[in-house]
Enzyme design. Structure first.
Site, PDB file in Angstrom:
ATOM      1  N   GLU A  40      -5.108  -9.308   0.441  1.00  0.00           N
ATOM      2  CA  GLU A  40      -5.520  -9.238   1.849  1.00  0.00           C
ATOM      3  C   GLU A  40      -7.020  -9.043   1.933  1.00  0.00           C
ATOM      4  O   GLU A  40      -7.577  -8.199   1.230  1.00  0.00           O
ATOM      5  CB  GLU A  40      -4.856  -8.063   2.584  1.00  0.00           C
ATOM      6  CG  GLU A  40      -3.378  -8.170   2.825  1.00  0.00           C
ATOM      7  CD  GLU A  40      -2.829  -6.949   3.576  1.00  0.00           C
ATOM      8  OE1 GLU A  40      -3.617  -6.310   4.322  1.00  0.00           O
ATOM      9  OE2 GLU A  40      -1.644  -6.644   3.406  1.00  0.00           O
ATOM     10  N   GLU A  61       0.833  -1.206   0.000  1.00  0.00           N
ATOM     11  CA  GLU A  61       0.000   0.000   0.000  1.00  0.00           C
ATOM     12  C   GLU A  61       0.871   1.262   0.000  1.00  0.00           C
ATOM     13  O   GLU A  61       0.658   2.188   0.782  1.00  0.00           O
ATOM     14  CB  GLU A  61      -0.960  -0.029   1.197  1.00  0.00           C
ATOM     15  CG  GLU A  61      -1.849  -1.265   1.221  1.00  0.00           C
ATOM     16  CD  GLU A  61      -2.835  -1.276   2.384  1.00  0.00           C
ATOM     17  OE1 GLU A  61      -2.771  -0.358   3.231  1.00  0.00           O
ATOM     18  OE2 GLU A  61      -3.683  -2.192   2.434  1.00  0.00           O
TER      19      GLU A  61
END
Length: 496
Positions: A264, A117
């Site tokens: 995820e 991220e």
């Protein structure tokens, strides 16, 4: 009809039947006080039939422990490492040599996650993210590993500011230039988009706009149906909507054919006073329904033929993580190997863990010469079916003498024991009641464990080398054979 048109039809059919079953893997974090050893962690993975894992780093102990298991492994460049790698090709080459080339093929590394991220967690590193990916890829090429190991970078849903409705979703324009370069890289290297998708957070942020059932994959009443007003696609889960929002964001930058892998997702089982929906019951429901959803082999409404390969966050609770209570309670397995909540998730017949089914496998400590003699006899005079351990077949990896011998010994034993065949092989074999099947490799005598276990075994996925045969392969071959036959008939007609 022209030859060109027939060839296009063949390619079309190839595309239609190239989609294969989705798999569910798991993330393994290490920020916990009582982290099991790497060997014990891998034992837990094997006991739970987990076939795909993502590591948040490239820990040497884990990579060694995963050797010869057949488990597909994603390793990660940490956010702290991204800057150095993005500024230096030699640093990238050293990283690949140390953390990938040193372990394959015995450790089945199939992907490198470059940071995590980056856009939303360390935006100052965004300018070097694409160079880092390129340098790592070039290092893989230099090691002749680029066809085996993919390179990508996980993104949060924060890069898509308005994911609802999915049809109008686009990436944050702040990162359009870099995102375009990333997508170009993924397309050029035949890689995939890594998405961290959390319906829990999207549900909390919605402040009641979306029902909890929608986030938990539960059936919605007719008055609560979620429909995209532009496409009229009905979304039965927020998970599907988030994946589709990502596909539409990719399409908005004029890219297609890049599969989305959810690196995820999960649901916390415990939260603070201001986190009322972080409960064990909701976590159990989410994970149960997620696995059922992924295992049905279909994609989101806009990409129905592309299964949503998914990694659950996460294997263990990480009690050292900062932040709210929920941050430390995402695990599905306790450190002692027991499940946090009931995870018997299939409507199909499941494998009885107390099964008395006997398997014949290579005995521990036997020398290679004895194993080789037994393997040669089993696949020769013993008439065992050893096709599955040939290169490119489901049980070839891990490519070890012990693994191949175990498969051959067992196949012979299961075929011949009713007529007097034994599990001996001059002392090289032994009986076990533990099913030695793994991944797409099914040992003769095993119940169908592609369903009914915590993590269904994969067929072929969009990541890594193929480790099995798609259930659609026969159908695919039949269709192509039909098309080729018609093509040949038509060609003869044209010649005549």
């Amino acid at each position: 009809m022209t030859v060109a048109i027939w060839l296009q039809m063949i390619l079309l059919f190839c595309g239609i039947f190239s989609a294969v079953g989705g798999f569910v893997g798991v993330n393994i974090g290490t920020a916990l006080s009582n982290l099991p050893s790497a060997v014990n962690t891998v034992a837990i993975l094997r006991a739970q039939q987990i076939t795909h894992v993502r590591l948040f780093d490239a820990d040497a102990h884990m990579l060694n422990a995963l050797s010869n298991t057949g488990i597909e492994v994603m390793v990660s460049v940490t956010n702290e490492e991204v800057l150095g790698i993005g500024e230096s090709p030699s640093t990238a080459a050293a990283w690949v040599n140390k953390n990938v080339a040193a372990y394959v093929p015995s450790t089945n590394i199939t992907a490198i996650c470059v940071g995590s991220e980056v856009f939303t967690s360390i935006p100052h590193a965004a300018p070097v993210l694409v160079p880092a990916m390129n340098y790592l890829y070039r290092a893989l090429v230099a090691s002749d590993l680029n066809h085996r190991v993919k390179v990508s970078t996980p993104h949060s849903m924060g890069v898509v500011p308005r994911p609802f409705p999915p049809s109008t979703a686009t990436f944050n324009t702040t990162w359009n230039s870099t995102m375009y370069q990333i997508l170009q890289f993924l397309r050029n290297t035949d890689s995939f988009y890594m998405l961290n998708a959390y319906p829990y957070y999207e549900y909390v942020k919605s402040n009641g706009i979306f029902p909890l059932e929608y986030a938990l994959f539960k059936p919605l009443s007719s008055v609560k149906q979620i429909v995209d007003p532009n496409t009229l696609f009905r979304y039965n889960s927020m998970f599907d909507a988030l994946v589709d929002a990502t596909y539409n964001s990719i399409a908005a930058l004029n890219f297609s054919g890049i599969p989305v892998v959810v690196t995820e997702t999960g649901w916390p089982r415990l939260g603070g006073a201001n986190e009322p929906d972080a409960t064990a019951e909701n976590a159990k429901t989410y994970i149960n329904n997620l696995i059922r959803r992924v295992s049905n082999d279909s994609g989101p409404p806009s990409q129905l033929t592309i299964p949503i390969n998914t990694y659950i966050y996460e294997l263990f609770d990480e009690d050292k993580r900062p932040g709210p209570v929920s941050e430390r309670n995402w695990g599905v397995i306790f450190a002692n190997g027991t499940t946090v909540y009931d995870l018997s998730l299939s409507t199909s017949e499941s494998l009885d863990k107390n099964s008395s089914t006997a398997f014949c496998v290579a005995k521990s400590g036997v020398d290679d010469s004895s194993l080789r003699d037994g393997l040669n006899w089993a696949c020769g005079p013993g008439q065992a079916n050893c096709a599955a351990i040939q290169q490119g077949r489901p049980c070839y990896v891990p490519n070890t003498l012990r693994n191949h011998a175990s498969y051959a010994f067992n196949d012979y034993y299961q075929r011949m024991r009713s007529s007097g065949g034994t599990c001996d092989f001059s002392g090289a074999a032994t009986i076990t009641t533990i099913d030695p099947s793994y991944g797409s490799c099914r040992f003769t005598g095993s119940l169908n464990s592609s369903t009914g276990r915590l993590f269904p075994a994969p067929a072929l996925g969009p990541i890594g080398p193929s480790s099995g045969v798609s259930k659609n392969l026969v159908q695919f071959g039949t269709v192509v054979a039909f098309v080729v036959t018609v093509f040949l008939v038509n060609a003869n007609y044209l010649v005549a």
